[in-house]
Design an enzyme around this catalytic site. Structure first.
Site, PDB file in Angstrom:
ATOM      1  N   HIS A   7       0.827  -1.197   0.000  1.00  0.00           N
ATOM      2  CA  HIS A   7       0.000   0.000   0.000  1.00  0.00           C
ATOM      3  C   HIS A   7       0.869   1.258   0.000  1.00  0.00           C
ATOM      4  O   HIS A   7       1.599   1.506   0.969  1.00  0.00           O
ATOM      5  CB  HIS A   7      -0.887  -0.048   1.249  1.00  0.00           C
ATOM      6  CG  HIS A   7      -1.867   1.056   1.343  1.00  0.00           C
ATOM      7  ND1 HIS A   7      -1.965   1.868   2.444  1.00  0.00           N
ATOM      8  CD2 HIS A   7      -2.809   1.491   0.469  1.00  0.00           C
ATOM      9  CE1 HIS A   7      -2.925   2.741   2.256  1.00  0.00           C
ATOM     10  NE2 HIS A   7      -3.451   2.541   1.065  1.00  0.00           N
ATOM     11  N   GLU A  34       0.153  -0.678  -4.773  1.00  0.00           N
ATOM     12  CA  GLU A  34      -0.893   0.347  -4.912  1.00  0.00           C
ATOM     13  C   GLU A  34      -0.244   1.719  -4.834  1.00  0.00           C
ATOM     14  O   GLU A  34       0.720   1.931  -4.082  1.00  0.00           O
ATOM     15  CB  GLU A  34      -1.904   0.187  -3.769  1.00  0.00           C
ATOM     16  CG  GLU A  34      -3.154   1.033  -3.921  1.00  0.00           C
ATOM     17  CD  GLU A  34      -3.170   2.322  -3.132  1.00  0.00           C
ATOM     18  OE1 GLU A  34      -4.192   3.008  -3.156  1.00  0.00           O
ATOM     19  OE2 GLU A  34      -2.135   2.676  -2.484  1.00  0.00           O
ATOM     20  N   HIS A  49      -0.753  10.770  -2.012  1.00  0.00           N
ATOM     21  CA  HIS A  49      -2.067  10.461  -1.434  1.00  0.00           C
ATOM     22  C   HIS A  49      -2.856  11.720  -1.098  1.00  0.00           C
ATOM     23  O   HIS A  49      -4.021  11.848  -1.462  1.00  0.00           O
ATOM     24  CB  HIS A  49      -1.900   9.608  -0.175  1.00  0.00           C
ATOM     25  CG  HIS A  49      -3.188   9.280   0.495  1.00  0.00           C
ATOM     26  ND1 HIS A  49      -3.770  10.105   1.442  1.00  0.00           N
ATOM     27  CD2 HIS A  49      -4.040   8.239   0.338  1.00  0.00           C
ATOM     28  CE1 HIS A  49      -4.908   9.576   1.846  1.00  0.00           C
ATOM     29  NE2 HIS A  49      -5.104   8.431   1.194  1.00  0.00           N
ATOM     30  N   GLU A 109      -4.667   4.343  -8.136  1.00  0.00           N
ATOM     31  CA  GLU A 109      -5.888   4.975  -7.635  1.00  0.00           C
ATOM     32  C   GLU A 109      -5.910   6.441  -8.047  1.00  0.00           C
ATOM     33  O   GLU A 109      -4.992   7.203  -7.718  1.00  0.00           O
ATOM     34  CB  GLU A 109      -5.973   4.855  -6.100  1.00  0.00           C
ATOM     35  CG  GLU A 109      -7.271   5.483  -5.596  1.00  0.00           C
ATOM     36  CD  GLU A 109      -7.338   5.697  -4.100  1.00  0.00           C
ATOM     37  OE1 GLU A 109      -6.585   5.082  -3.335  1.00  0.00           O
ATOM     38  OE2 GLU A 109      -8.188   6.532  -3.715  1.00  0.00           O
TER      39      GLU A 109
END
Ligand code: G3P
Ligand code: CA
Length: 239
Positions: A7, A34, A49, A109
């Site tokens: 992650h 990810e 992020h 993402e």
């Protein structure tokens, strides 16, 4: 067999979502990683992020979208993690794609909430195409309109539908969306046996996030998940 995602790279060992974090995950033998993608002021794909930069450098206020790539590359995001990473900067998607082996599964993402990047889907797909990296990729987002745009541009791209909150019958929502969703990515806190069973019965893979204890990982595997997102090397290298 499960496919588990490192992650944001191996974020306990290097600044999250940076090249050193991805390199650590690769060194551990991760099969999947990810990462979160946004756009700079000059529309370059950058991996981060948060929309705000301040968590990574307290001296910098403002949003990713307010800085050009050249400006972002002047910002140290490493020393807030540890002195050993002083000088580390946010990575571009180009840099990540150059680093990662072609057979490493990438979950990219799109970070489109609350800032919405109008052309990010097109730019992302163009970048993947330029790197001949249309395989071994899942594009996910909490912004399901972004997933719709990805599908319009590249109908064959595997789509991961992210859910933060519980919603009623997420698997039916996915079916009714008109999107070719391949996997559902629920918050692990509410992922239970019935949830997994219903998603699987509807033909979806299930990858809960973020699972950081072995006990919870084994419980979810027992429910039948296809893998998890984890910060813990022991979990993201499990098979
Ligand atoms: O993609 C799984 C997970 O990363 C989603 O939540 O907030 O960590 O990006 P977040
Ligand atoms: Ca993420």
């Amino acid at each position: 067999m499960t496919i588990n995602f490192a992650h944001r790279g191996s974020l306990t060992e290097a600044p999250e979502n940076t090249i050193p974090a991805f390199q650590k995950a690769i060194d551990h033998g991760a099969k999947a990683i990810e990462l979160d993608v946004q756009l700079t002021k000059d529309n370059k794909l950058i991996i981060c992020h948060d929309h705000k930069i301040s968590r990574f450098n307290k001296d910098v206020s403002g949003l990713i979208k307010d800085f050009t790539l050249e400006e972002i590359k002047q910002i140290d995001v490493g020393s807030s993690f540890s002195d050993a990473f002083t000088g580390t900067t946010l990575a571009t998607l180009d840099e990540v794609l150059e680093l990662c082996p072609k057979d490493l599964l990438l979950n990219i993402e799109i970070k489109n909430i609350p800032v919405i990047y109008d052309d990010i889907e097109y730019l992302l797909l163009q970048c993947l195409s330029d790197h001949q990296r249309m395989e071994h990729v899942i594009i996910s987002s909490f912004d399901h309109v972004a997933l719709q745009k990805v599908q319009e541009i590249t109908p064959s791209m595997p789509l991961g539908m992210l859910f933060y909150y519980r919603i009623l019958n997420a698997w039916d929502y996915a079916k009714n969306s008109g999107l070719n969703i391949t996997s559902i990515h629920p918050n692990n806190v509410y992922t239970n046996r019935d949830f997994v069973k219903n998603c699987k019965a509807s033909g979806y893979q299930v990858y809960p996030y973020t699972v950081n204890t072995l006990e919870r990982y084994e419980e979810l595997v027992d429910y039948g998940v296809d893998g998890v997102f984890s910060n813990v090397p022991e979990i993201f290298t499990s098979v």
